[in-house]
Every structure is written in C-alpha cells, then in structure tokens.
Design an enzyme around this catalytic site. Sequence first.
Site, PDB file in Angstrom:
ATOM      1  N   HIS A  93      26.621  29.080  26.101  1.00 17.59           N
ATOM      2  CA  HIS A  93      26.091  29.237  24.742  1.00 17.59           C
ATOM      3  C   HIS A  93      27.080  30.053  23.926  1.00 17.59           C
ATOM      4  CE1 HIS A  93      23.417  30.276  21.415  1.00 17.59           C
ATOM      5  NE2 HIS A  93      23.946  31.484  21.507  1.00 17.59           N
TER       6      HIS A  93
ATOM      7  N   TYR B  67      15.671  31.287  21.863  1.00 20.57           N
ATOM      8  CA  TYR B  67      15.848  29.959  21.257  1.00 20.57           C
ATOM      9  C   TYR B  67      14.737  29.620  20.256  1.00 20.57           C
ATOM     10  CZ  TYR B  67      19.828  28.324  24.084  1.00 20.57           C
ATOM     11  OH  TYR B  67      21.074  28.120  24.631  1.00 20.57           O
TER      12      TYR B  67
ATOM     13  N   GLU C  77      21.459  37.575  18.000  1.00 20.66           N
ATOM     14  CA  GLU C  77      21.587  37.318  19.438  1.00 20.66           C
ATOM     15  C   GLU C  77      22.154  38.526  20.184  1.00 20.66           C
ATOM     16  OE1 GLU C  77      22.105  32.487  18.931  1.00 20.66           O
ATOM     17  OE2 GLU C  77      23.809  33.650  19.669  1.00 20.66           O
TER      18      GLU C  77
ATOM     19  N   LYS D  18      25.461  30.008  31.299  1.00 20.97           N
ATOM     20  CA  LYS D  18      24.094  29.560  31.588  1.00 20.97           C
ATOM     21  C   LYS D  18      23.869  29.397  33.099  1.00 20.97           C
ATOM     22  CE  LYS D  18      23.492  27.180  27.123  1.00 20.97           C
ATOM     23  NZ  LYS D  18      23.076  25.904  26.467  1.00 20.97           N
TER      24      LYS D  18
ATOM     25  N   ASN E 269      24.754  22.476  29.881  1.00 19.00           N
ATOM     26  CA  ASN E 269      26.099  22.426  29.302  1.00 19.00           C
ATOM     27  C   ASN E 269      26.866  23.750  29.425  1.00 19.00           C
ATOM     28  OD1 ASN E 269      24.667  23.844  27.429  1.00 19.00           O
ATOM     29  ND2 ASN E 269      24.975  22.413  25.741  1.00 19.00           N
TER      30      ASN E 269
HETATM   31  P1  IDP Z   1      24.747  24.401  20.881  1.00 18.09           P
HETATM   32  O1  IDP Z   1      24.440  25.118  22.177  1.00 18.09           O
HETATM   33  O2  IDP Z   1      25.987  23.537  21.004  1.00 18.09           O
HETATM   34  O3  IDP Z   1      24.788  25.311  19.685  1.00 18.09           O
HETATM   35  P2  IDP Z   1      22.135  23.519  19.944  1.00 18.09           P
HETATM   36  O4  IDP Z   1      21.908  22.314  19.100  1.00 18.09           O
HETATM   37  O5  IDP Z   1      22.024  24.859  19.282  1.00 18.09           O
HETATM   38  O6  IDP Z   1      23.567  23.343  20.654  1.00 18.09           O
HETATM   39  O7  IDP Z   1      21.111  23.425  21.148  1.00 18.09           O
HETATM   40  C1  IDP Z   1      20.853  24.543  21.981  1.00 18.09           C
HETATM   41  C2  IDP Z   1      20.861  24.078  23.416  1.00 18.09           C
HETATM   42  O8  IDP Z   1      19.772  23.171  23.615  1.00 18.09           O
HETATM   43  C3  IDP Z   1      22.098  23.275  23.847  1.00 18.09           C
HETATM   44  O9  IDP Z   1      23.190  24.073  24.199  1.00 18.09           O
HETATM   45  C4  IDP Z   1      21.556  22.496  25.035  1.00 18.09           C
HETATM   46  O10 IDP Z   1      21.452  23.304  26.208  1.00 18.09           O
HETATM   47  C5  IDP Z   1      20.138  22.167  24.545  1.00 18.09           C
HETATM   48  N1  IDP Z   1      20.091  20.868  23.855  1.00 18.09           N
HETATM   49  C6  IDP Z   1      20.598  20.539  22.641  1.00 18.09           C
HETATM   50  N2  IDP Z   1      20.343  19.270  22.302  1.00 18.09           N
HETATM   51  C7  IDP Z   1      19.645  18.769  23.347  1.00 18.09           C
HETATM   52  C8  IDP Z   1      19.076  17.474  23.597  1.00 18.09           C
HETATM   53  O11 IDP Z   1      19.168  16.529  22.797  1.00 18.09           O
HETATM   54  N3  IDP Z   1      18.412  17.325  24.786  1.00 18.09           N
HETATM   55  C9  IDP Z   1      18.291  18.355  25.698  1.00 18.09           C
HETATM   56  N4  IDP Z   1      18.796  19.565  25.488  1.00 18.09           N
HETATM   57  C10 IDP Z   1      19.478  19.784  24.336  1.00 18.09           C
HETATM   58 MG    MG Z   2      23.264  26.466  18.859  1.00 17.89          MG
END
Ligand code: IDP
Ligand code: MG
Length: 139
Positions: free
Chosen positions: A116, A50, A127, A10, A113
């Site tokens: 992905h 997304y 994807e 990312k 984070n």
């Molecule tokens: P993942 O990337 O671990 O699969 P997902 O729940 O699919 O997590 O969420 C997609 C992305 O959205 C996350 O990687 C993160 O960048 C963002 N995200 C997820 N939960 C939150 C939140 O509670 N606040 C802000 N951003 C979030």
């Molecule tokens: Mg996810």
Amino acid sequence: MSERTLAIIKPDAVKKQVIGDIIHRYEQAGLKPVAIRMLHMSKSVAEGFYAVHNARPFFGSLCDFMSSGPAVVLVLQGDNAIKKNRDLMGATDPAKADAGTIRKAHGTNIEFNAVHGSDSPETAQFEISYFFPGQDIFQ
Ligand code: IDP
Ligand code: MG
C-alpha cells in the site's frame, strides 16, 4: 520537497518473505524508513484504515485480507515521497504494473498486491497518524 508517506507491506508479501526485498527497494529509491511497525490488524483496524472504500464491492474481502496475517507498516520520508512510492509500487493490478515495480515482482492479483502507499498529502497525514499516533517517528 521532502515529505512523508505511509507504506504497508501487506500480509501476502510478509507470507512470501519479501519484507527485506521491499524495504531495500524503498531505500534504493531514496525513500528513508523513519518509523516501522509489524502488526496483525484486527478486522476493525483494517476497516478504519480503508474506510474511504467502504462502499466498494471488494471492501469486506479487502479487510479480511488485510487482517489475515501480520503486515509491516512504515513511514517513508524523501523528496516527493508520495509519488515516488506510488511509482515504485506500480499499478493496483499487478498484471498491469510496469516492469521493475514492486507489484509486478510480488503481487498476485488486484487484491493481493503486496503493498500500500498513500495517494495524496491528505491521505498520508491521516494514514501516518492512524498507525503512528504519538512521537515514534524519526528524521
Ligand atoms: P491502490 O492500493 O493502488 O491505491 P485502491 O483503489 O486504493 O488501490 O484500492 C485499495 C486496495 O483494495 C488495493 O490495493 C487492493 O488491495 C484492493 N482492490 C482494489 N481494487 C480491487 C478490486 O477490483 N477487487 C479486489 N480488490 C481490490
Ligand atoms: Mg489507494
């Protein structure tokens, strides 16, 4: 069983100059890059990627983040590639990620984070075709 998954380094991780470290971790884990692109997503490309999250409160902010700078998208191939990559990534919230994971090492918070990874064969297929339509995937 050998399978393919989509990974994204990312924009936060690209800014931190840890592309090489992250790809090294994939290779060390037996996840072989079979396609790689660097791109600066438009907001609409991020929204399409997304779309499954479009009702979430963080959707707008997430798409702003994903379109804030260049990212690296990769197809990784290997045995159990989808789960293997999820294990390597660590929990969504870097504060909850296990030691030794990419998000523990390079994530900043639950949004920024670093990486992905596809979470199922169905999402991997969607994807991969989203970023790599056509034939530019190797073996
Ligand atoms: P993942 O990337 O671990 O699969 P997902 O729940 O699919 O997590 O969420 C997609 C992305 O959205 C996350 O990687 C993160 O960048 C963002 N995200 C997820 N939960 C939150 C939140 O509670 N606040 C802000 N951003 C979030
Ligand atoms: Mg996810």
